[in-house]
Design a protein around this motif. Structure first.
Motif, short mmCIF file in Angstrom:
data_model
loop_
_atom_site.label_atom_id
_atom_site.label_comp_id
_atom_site.label_asym_id
_atom_site.label_seq_id
_atom_site.Cartn_x
_atom_site.Cartn_y
_atom_site.Cartn_z
N LEU A 83 -2.01 -2.43 11.38
CA LEU A 83 -1.32 -3.32 10.93
C LEU A 83 0.25 -2.96 10.94
O LEU A 83 0.72 -3.83 11.92
CB LEU A 83 -1.74 -3.75 9.29
N ARG A 84 0.72 -2.16 10.36
CA ARG A 84 2.13 -1.67 10.32
C ARG A 84 2.55 -1.23 11.49
O ARG A 84 3.81 -1.37 11.96
CB ARG A 84 2.44 -0.82 9.09
N ALA A 92 0.92 -1.28 0.05
CA ALA A 92 -0.03 0.04 -0.10
C ALA A 92 0.98 1.11 0.14
O ALA A 92 1.89 1.49 0.81
CB ALA A 92 -0.92 0.11 1.11
N ILE A 103 -4.75 0.46 7.76
CA ILE A 103 -3.30 -0.05 7.65
C ILE A 103 -2.24 0.45 8.52
O ILE A 103 -1.16 -0.36 8.63
CB ILE A 103 -2.86 0.17 5.89
N LEU A 125 -9.72 2.80 5.31
CA LEU A 125 -8.65 1.82 5.08
C LEU A 125 -7.27 2.00 5.14
O LEU A 125 -6.79 1.24 5.70
CB LEU A 125 -9.00 1.61 3.46
N ARG A 126 -6.75 3.30 4.69
CA ARG A 126 -5.54 3.68 4.94
C ARG A 126 -4.97 3.88 6.35
O ARG A 126 -3.81 3.51 6.63
CB ARG A 126 -5.20 4.96 4.36
N ILE A 138 1.78 4.70 1.26
CA ILE A 138 1.72 5.23 2.52
C ILE A 138 2.83 6.18 2.69
O ILE A 138 4.06 5.55 2.43
CB ILE A 138 1.66 4.15 3.80
#
Length: 337
Positions: free
Chosen positions: A62-63, A29, A58, A54-55, A31
């Motif tokens: 997640l990250r 993705a 992420i 969504l971003r 970012i």
């Protein structure tokens, strides 16, 4: 604290924050560091989020937890290595020499493959309990064998082999192909599925153990001269060694239960930072923690992107880097001998 120590610590902190900010942006993705900053500010309640859900998910779900867990694990393993090398007076000691990693592996396999706990015990909890049980066995063995750091190391090796054999036996006789693959991937070290709960738990344990070890920095310095010299300086050798070994075992157990067995971080990083800071533990431990954090952040980033979309276990990458360093330590030791 000397100017050099302040410079190294300050530089390490800046490098760590920059590494985390950049590492979070790397992946499939698209970012940016601005997106990372916007997400962090919003979730800390310091502003409104400008990112799409969504971003934002992420970055934040997640990250970011994965990158922070990598930093905490790297710092913790490096600190454990530095402390153990001093306590055991062995330049090749690392956090897994006490058999903690092997015990954690057996505990995790018992939960996943054998169903121990009836579903009430998670993989992480099973790994943590297995690690503590293994360390208790090491303490029992070393106590019955008599005093001496070599007894602790030998007991750790025996426990490591025992629990490694138990893990292999359970996997080979009771697990199906899919479960075996998942367990082996975890055993090789993986930060996949990291969450904020794991980050918080490991960070709290790391902070506690680091404070305990920094509070005994002068005592760790005394151990460099041997047990008799340390005792002559007023150190209660047996009690202090037990307390610090228990602290490092607890930290290692927490880290392994969250990330699996990630080797060589605790072996390599203390030697690298000792060359910069000297042997004084008040200077060594903070810089070692920062170096370990930065190191594992970038190792994890490499592990999850180098063969994208396939992920390489983090422990495989650290071993590929750590084995040459291990050989270098052996040759340096031979040169001193």
């Amino acid at each position: 604290m000397s100017f050099r120590s302040l410079l190294l610590t300050g530089g390490g902190l800046v490098t760590l924050f920059a590494s985390i900010a950049v590492a979070v942006t790397i992946g499939p993705a698209d970012i940016s560091t601005g997106d990372v900053w916007a997400s962090v500010v919003a979730h800390l309640g310091l502003g409104e989020s400008t990112l799409a859900p969504l971003r934002d998910g992420i970055v934040w779900n997640l990250r970011m937890p994965r990158t922070l867990l990598a930093a905490v694990c790297g710092a913790g393993l490096a600190v454990c290595g530095a402390v153990m090398q001093s306590l055991l007076r062995n330049p090749l000691a690392d956090p897994f020499v006490l058999g903690v990693s092997s015990g954690a592996s057996t505990g995790a396999v018992a939960v996943v493959v054998l169903g121990v706990g009836g579903g009430a015990v998670s993989l992480s909890a099973g790994a943590f309990l297995g690690a503590l049980f293994s360390f208790a066995l090491v303490l029992l063995l070393s106590h019955t064998l008599g005093p001496g750091t070599d007894r602790v190391v030998l007991s750790g090796v025996a426990a490591m082999q025992l629990f490694s054999a138990l893990t292999s036996f359970v996997v080979l006789t009771s697990a199906d192909a899919e479960t075996t693959r998942g367990v082996l991937f975890w055993l090789l070290g993986s930060l996949t599925g990291a969450d904020w709960g794991q980050v918080l738990l490991c960070a709290v344990v790391l902070a506690t153990v680091l404070v305990v070890c920094l509070g005994r920095a002068r005592t760790l310095d005394a151990f460099a001269f041997g047990d008799e010299a340390a005792a002559g300086l007023g150190v209660r050798v047996a009690r202090t060694r037990l307390v610090l070994l228990c602290a490092t075992a607890l930290l290692t157990a927490a880290l392994v239960s969250s990330a699996g067995a990630i080797g060589f971080v605790g072996l390599v990083l203390p030697h690298a930072t000792r060359a910069l800071t000297g042997s004084g533990h008040a200077r060594l431990l903070p810089v070692t923690a920062l170096a370990g954090a930065v190191f594992l952040v970038w190792v994890d980033t490499l592990a999850r992107t180098v063969l994208d979309p396939q992920e390489v276990p983090v422990g495989v990458v650290t071993s590929l880097i750590g084995v040459p360093a291990f050989v270098l330590v052996l040759y340096r030791g031979r040169g001193r001998a």
